[in-house]
Write a protein that holds these residues in place. Sequence first.
Motif, PDB file in Angstrom:
ATOM      1  N   ALA A   1     -51.287 -15.992   4.116  1.00  0.00           N
ATOM      2  CA  ALA A   1     -50.198 -15.577   2.800  1.00  0.00           C
ATOM      3  C   ALA A   1     -49.559 -14.483   3.290  1.00  0.00           C
ATOM      4  O   ALA A   1     -49.132 -13.626   3.962  1.00  0.00           O
ATOM      5  CB  ALA A   1     -51.161 -14.876   1.354  1.00  0.00           C
ATOM      6  N   LEU A   2     -48.323 -15.206   2.881  1.00  0.00           N
ATOM      7  CA  LEU A   2     -47.182 -14.205   3.669  1.00  0.00           C
ATOM      8  C   LEU A   2     -46.633 -13.009   2.271  1.00  0.00           C
ATOM      9  O   LEU A   2     -45.889 -13.970   1.222  1.00  0.00           O
ATOM     10  CB  LEU A   2     -46.449 -14.787   4.306  1.00  0.00           C
ATOM     11  CG  LEU A   2     -46.184 -15.778   4.817  1.00  0.00           C
ATOM     12  CD1 LEU A   2     -45.162 -17.185   5.354  1.00  0.00           C
ATOM     13  CD2 LEU A   2     -47.365 -15.154   6.477  1.00  0.00           C
TER      14      LEU A   2
ATOM     15  N   ALA B   1     -41.929 -14.021  15.852  1.00  0.00           N
ATOM     16  CA  ALA B   1     -42.882 -13.704  17.599  1.00  0.00           C
ATOM     17  C   ALA B   1     -44.169 -12.931  16.920  1.00  0.00           C
ATOM     18  O   ALA B   1     -45.014 -12.444  17.739  1.00  0.00           O
ATOM     19  CB  ALA B   1     -42.387 -13.330  17.984  1.00  0.00           C
ATOM     20  N   ALA B   2     -43.876 -11.954  16.102  1.00  0.00           N
ATOM     21  CA  ALA B   2     -44.970 -10.535  16.142  1.00  0.00           C
ATOM     22  C   ALA B   2     -46.290 -11.449  14.661  1.00  0.00           C
ATOM     23  O   ALA B   2     -47.494 -11.604  14.873  1.00  0.00           O
ATOM     24  CB  ALA B   2     -44.361  -9.638  15.121  1.00  0.00           C
TER      25      ALA B   2
ATOM     26  N   ASP C   1     -55.713 -13.107   6.817  1.00  0.00           N
ATOM     27  CA  ASP C   1     -55.642 -14.290   5.165  1.00  0.00           C
ATOM     28  C   ASP C   1     -54.632 -13.618   4.803  1.00  0.00           C
ATOM     29  O   ASP C   1     -53.968 -14.296   3.680  1.00  0.00           O
ATOM     30  CB  ASP C   1     -56.749 -14.221   4.573  1.00  0.00           C
ATOM     31  CG  ASP C   1     -56.882 -12.615   3.869  1.00  0.00           C
ATOM     32  OD1 ASP C   1     -56.249 -11.575   3.899  1.00  0.00           O
ATOM     33  OD2 ASP C   1     -58.314 -13.309   2.925  1.00  0.00           O
ATOM     34  N   ALA C   2     -54.264 -12.609   4.836  1.00  0.00           N
ATOM     35  CA  ALA C   2     -52.460 -12.307   4.326  1.00  0.00           C
ATOM     36  C   ALA C   2     -52.054 -10.829   5.463  1.00  0.00           C
ATOM     37  O   ALA C   2     -52.299 -10.296   5.703  1.00  0.00           O
ATOM     38  CB  ALA C   2     -52.923 -12.134   3.176  1.00  0.00           C
ATOM     39  N   VAL C   3     -50.602 -11.197   5.076  1.00  0.00           N
ATOM     40  CA  VAL C   3     -49.874 -10.993   6.174  1.00  0.00           C
ATOM     41  C   VAL C   3     -48.739  -9.766   4.672  1.00  0.00           C
ATOM     42  O   VAL C   3     -47.944 -10.146   4.192  1.00  0.00           O
ATOM     43  CB  VAL C   3     -48.709 -11.543   7.555  1.00  0.00           C
ATOM     44  CG1 VAL C   3     -48.213 -10.636   7.477  1.00  0.00           C
ATOM     45  CG2 VAL C   3     -50.322 -11.662   7.865  1.00  0.00           C
ATOM     46  N   TYR C   4     -48.601  -8.278   5.513  1.00  0.00           N
ATOM     47  CA  TYR C   4     -47.565  -7.791   4.461  1.00  0.00           C
ATOM     48  C   TYR C   4     -46.244  -7.162   5.730  1.00  0.00           C
ATOM     49  O   TYR C   4     -47.062  -6.700   6.482  1.00  0.00           O
ATOM     50  CB  TYR C   4     -47.864  -6.604   4.470  1.00  0.00           C
ATOM     51  CG  TYR C   4     -47.038  -5.487   3.630  1.00  0.00           C
ATOM     52  CD1 TYR C   4     -46.055  -6.179   2.345  1.00  0.00           C
ATOM     53  CD2 TYR C   4     -46.989  -4.496   3.764  1.00  0.00           C
ATOM     54  CE1 TYR C   4     -45.245  -5.442   1.754  1.00  0.00           C
ATOM     55  CE2 TYR C   4     -45.983  -3.181   3.165  1.00  0.00           C
ATOM     56  CZ  TYR C   4     -45.216  -3.991   2.463  1.00  0.00           C
ATOM     57  OH  TYR C   4     -44.253  -3.392   1.276  1.00  0.00           O
ATOM     58  N   PHE C   5     -44.885  -8.102   5.547  1.00  0.00           N
ATOM     59  CA  PHE C   5     -44.331  -7.629   6.213  1.00  0.00           C
ATOM     60  C   PHE C   5     -42.631  -6.412   5.888  1.00  0.00           C
ATOM     61  O   PHE C   5     -43.326  -6.659   4.597  1.00  0.00           O
ATOM     62  CB  PHE C   5     -42.924  -8.687   6.536  1.00  0.00           C
ATOM     63  CG  PHE C   5     -44.307 -10.157   7.177  1.00  0.00           C
ATOM     64  CD1 PHE C   5     -43.950 -10.643   8.225  1.00  0.00           C
ATOM     65  CD2 PHE C   5     -44.878 -11.071   6.024  1.00  0.00           C
ATOM     66  CE1 PHE C   5     -44.398 -10.793   8.883  1.00  0.00           C
ATOM     67  CE2 PHE C   5     -45.236 -12.133   6.975  1.00  0.00           C
ATOM     68  CZ  PHE C   5     -45.149 -12.340   7.991  1.00  0.00           C
ATOM     69  N   SER C   6     -42.890  -5.876   7.052  1.00  0.00           N
ATOM     70  CA  SER C   6     -41.895  -4.603   6.773  1.00  0.00           C
ATOM     71  C   SER C   6     -40.252  -5.339   5.955  1.00  0.00           C
ATOM     72  O   SER C   6     -40.341  -4.180   5.345  1.00  0.00           O
ATOM     73  CB  SER C   6     -41.367  -3.943   7.954  1.00  0.00           C
ATOM     74  OG  SER C   6     -41.152  -5.216   8.798  1.00  0.00           O
TER      75      SER C   6
ATOM     76  N   LEU D   1     -39.060 -14.357   6.355  1.00  0.00           N
ATOM     77  CA  LEU D   1     -39.123 -15.636   6.761  1.00  0.00           C
ATOM     78  C   LEU D   1     -39.346 -15.555   8.173  1.00  0.00           C
ATOM     79  O   LEU D   1     -39.632 -17.458   8.599  1.00  0.00           O
ATOM     80  CB  LEU D   1     -37.491 -15.214   6.517  1.00  0.00           C
ATOM     81  CG  LEU D   1     -36.363 -16.501   6.733  1.00  0.00           C
ATOM     82  CD1 LEU D   1     -37.607 -17.578   5.872  1.00  0.00           C
ATOM     83  CD2 LEU D   1     -35.452 -16.770   6.021  1.00  0.00           C
ATOM     84  N   GLY D   2     -39.621 -14.900   9.322  1.00  0.00           N
ATOM     85  CA  GLY D   2     -39.883 -15.606  10.846  1.00  0.00           C
ATOM     86  C   GLY D   2     -40.834 -16.046  10.627  1.00  0.00           C
ATOM     87  O   GLY D   2     -41.754 -17.508  10.950  1.00  0.00           O
ATOM     88  N   GLY D   3     -41.792 -14.941  10.533  1.00  0.00           N
ATOM     89  CA  GLY D   3     -43.705 -15.311   9.821  1.00  0.00           C
ATOM     90  C   GLY D   3     -43.417 -17.158   9.413  1.00  0.00           C
ATOM     91  O   GLY D   3     -44.514 -17.491   9.768  1.00  0.00           O
ATOM     92  N   TYR D   4     -42.983 -17.237   7.885  1.00  0.00           N
ATOM     93  CA  TYR D   4     -42.516 -18.069   7.479  1.00  0.00           C
ATOM     94  C   TYR D   4     -42.445 -19.159   7.882  1.00  0.00           C
ATOM     95  O   TYR D   4     -43.294 -20.324   8.527  1.00  0.00           O
ATOM     96  CB  TYR D   4     -41.872 -18.130   6.245  1.00  0.00           C
ATOM     97  CG  TYR D   4     -42.213 -20.104   5.297  1.00  0.00           C
ATOM     98  CD1 TYR D   4     -43.542 -20.115   4.910  1.00  0.00           C
ATOM     99  CD2 TYR D   4     -40.928 -20.468   5.336  1.00  0.00           C
ATOM    100  CE1 TYR D   4     -43.291 -21.071   4.319  1.00  0.00           C
ATOM    101  CE2 TYR D   4     -40.841 -21.626   4.750  1.00  0.00           C
ATOM    102  CZ  TYR D   4     -41.940 -21.876   3.917  1.00  0.00           C
ATOM    103  OH  TYR D   4     -41.994 -22.791   3.341  1.00  0.00           O
ATOM    104  N   PHE D   5     -41.298 -19.812   8.934  1.00  0.00           N
ATOM    105  CA  PHE D   5     -41.645 -20.440  10.281  1.00  0.00           C
ATOM    106  C   PHE D   5     -42.098 -20.259  11.674  1.00  0.00           C
ATOM    107  O   PHE D   5     -42.503 -21.857  11.869  1.00  0.00           O
ATOM    108  CB  PHE D   5     -39.821 -19.851  11.007  1.00  0.00           C
ATOM    109  CG  PHE D   5     -38.352 -20.399   9.938  1.00  0.00           C
ATOM    110  CD1 PHE D   5     -38.410 -21.062   8.973  1.00  0.00           C
ATOM    111  CD2 PHE D   5     -37.363 -19.216  10.107  1.00  0.00           C
ATOM    112  CE1 PHE D   5     -37.855 -20.675   7.867  1.00  0.00           C
ATOM    113  CE2 PHE D   5     -36.340 -18.808   9.336  1.00  0.00           C
ATOM    114  CZ  PHE D   5     -36.146 -20.086   8.703  1.00  0.00           C
TER     115      PHE D   5
END
Lengths: 338, 338
Positions: free
Chosen positions: A282-283, A240-241, A253-258, A264-268
């Motif tokens: 990019a993730l 969602a985020a 162009d890129a996201v850093y996840f906590s 994984l949610g972002g990938y989905f």
Amino acid sequence: MTIHQTPGRLVTIADVAREAGVGESTVSRVLRGQGSFSKRAGERVLEAAARLGYVPNRLAGALAGNADSAGSQLVGVVIPSLANIVFPDLLRGLTGALDEAGFQGVVGVSDYDPVREEALVAGLLSWRPAALVLTGLEHTALTVTRLRAAGIRIVEMIDTDGPGLDIVVGFSNRAVGHASARHLVGRGYRRIAYVGHDLGRDVRAAKRLAGFEAALAEAGLALHARELVAERSSAAAGRAALEALVARAPDTDAVYFSNDDMALGGYFACLGSGWAVPGRIALFGCHALDITAAMPQPLSTMRTPRLAIGRAAAEHLRAGGPPGTIDLGFELSEGATA
Amino acid sequence: MTIHQTPGRLVTIADVAREAGVGESTVSRVLRGQGSFSKRAGERVLEAAARLGYVPNRLAGALAGNADSAGSQLVGVVIPSLANIVFPDLLRGLTGALDEAGFQGVVGVSDYDPVREEALVAGLLSWRPAALVLTGLEHTALTVTRLRAAGIRIVEMIDTDGPGLDIVVGFSNRAVGHASARHLVGRGYRRIAYVGHDLGRDVRAAKRLAGFEAALAEAGLALHARELVAERSSAAAGRAALEALVARAPDTDAVYFSNDDMALGGYFACLGSGWAVPGRIALFGCHALDITAAMPQPLSTMRTPRLAIGRAAAEHLRAGGPPGTIDLGFELSEGATA
DNA sequence: AAAAATGTTGGCAGCGCTGCCATTCCGGGA
DNA sequence: TCCCGGAATGGCAGCGCTGCCAACATTTTT
């Protein structure tokens, strides 16, 4: 077929002594294999104990044994959560090593709340544990006072960014964040955003972000955008985020996840929306959860030594050495998403 | 800045009594808020205790308190694993409810091994726990003997397929498997395969498979193929197993996985190989892990009430009621992969 | 053979707390 | 004013075990 038979009193060491025709002390010595006793006495005691179904009472043992110092063989453990897979991993390493060393872990879950931790620590101390294993470096003043007064070994796990009370085992979350940013920057990403969960509670995620932003600043960059969810980290929250973030800042162009589950949610989200990874976006995650290795494109993330930390924590419990910090480091898991 | 100051002796109830100018019994009564004492005595005791930093010694309390019956406020917990997210979930529900009720959990991990469980149970019993919470119904004969002799409440979690020792809280794994097969058959799948992990150890997965095969048989079908990995369940194992299975039996139209993480791995395999889900191959998991809800196509799986089981287990610990089984059921999570 | 050294053993005093019981204190009724 | 019932209180005996020590048994040494 109730199990509640409670025939009356449980078998005590005195019963065994009578049955074996020896003194109580001899039974005690035999059962603990300590001190000297004859082979014959040993056999008779073991036999009698088995016949009577004797179960030692460690409560009494611990009370009598060594009143001060390491009272019992219990070790108190406080972790912030069981919902974030990181902590069960920690616990796994810990309990494994703990019971190899003959300790039993008493576990409390603080829910990331220092006040809750305070209460848990108080409760755990009343069992006169041989040592206490906590998570993180942040504790209330009262907790620290009690910990000091307890005079037992204290291990703080996971976070080495700051002074510890006694022994600290972990890695630098700041450095993890820093290295993650360096990696993204090195790959040429410039419009880098952050997607995270409740930072007020998860202090370590906040430290990673601080390190991340510091590295960006060193490269002359700043966070392009950020999206925080109030809830705990989860794949659904990450999904969602990320969707919200992309809607707000489409040129990211890129996201850093906590956390990897957020990532994984972002990938989905990317899969669902048809955004190419890492072409369109990019993730990069954190922790290198097992799952991420099985993804069609393995997640780019940082491998943190969770099991090893738990194990090391347990191993340093008995060591009478001086206080100190043990940094187990971390490792880039290159993956294919960033 | 060592924490090891151990000034000598820890503060005892006698010290508090002296400081407050009352008797030990009064201190004990005040601190436990039990029995009668004057307001003035209450205040003085509380004050003295705080001033001295008194920490009650529950070891002694439990020993003196009620020698037989519920000795301490400790509850022994044995789970098979911390690697499979199902068990941390169980633990989460359990510890939450446990400490609302004033209990402390002592956790042991059996690694799916009844012999290991036997040793853990013996160890836990020596702390004279108020109750014991185990996972599953399968125990060694010696474990059962000891459990009976202990005369305490025993709760067996998760599996209701068989007779329990005292209280059983869970769901029927057989029924889960059965319902899963009914769903797949109802959707028209006919060449249904199974992908699972080490069944010798995970008895409950084996029970699910048995139920699954029974339902297939009722529909005049049999497993089209099966692929088992020797290791524990994981996404990576699921992915590899599904790839192997499809290589061997390319005409498989649906796969039942022993676990959601295995299914997630299978899903990744499909993504990686470009197999349409559920067009080319349908996927069905078990447990409804949080993650699966965030997938582009939510996983079709069975939602099992893990938190509720843990909570219910804790709540039935004190209840003096008769033995019995509490079936919390399960629920189809339809998803979009089958 | 006696003395010294070594190996075994049982008794008993706690560990810190709670349960029980006897004692003291207090206010109200006779 | 005195007596009585209940509230408040302190003393003390364990809970089951271990540490310590004295007593005794068995070897070894001289």
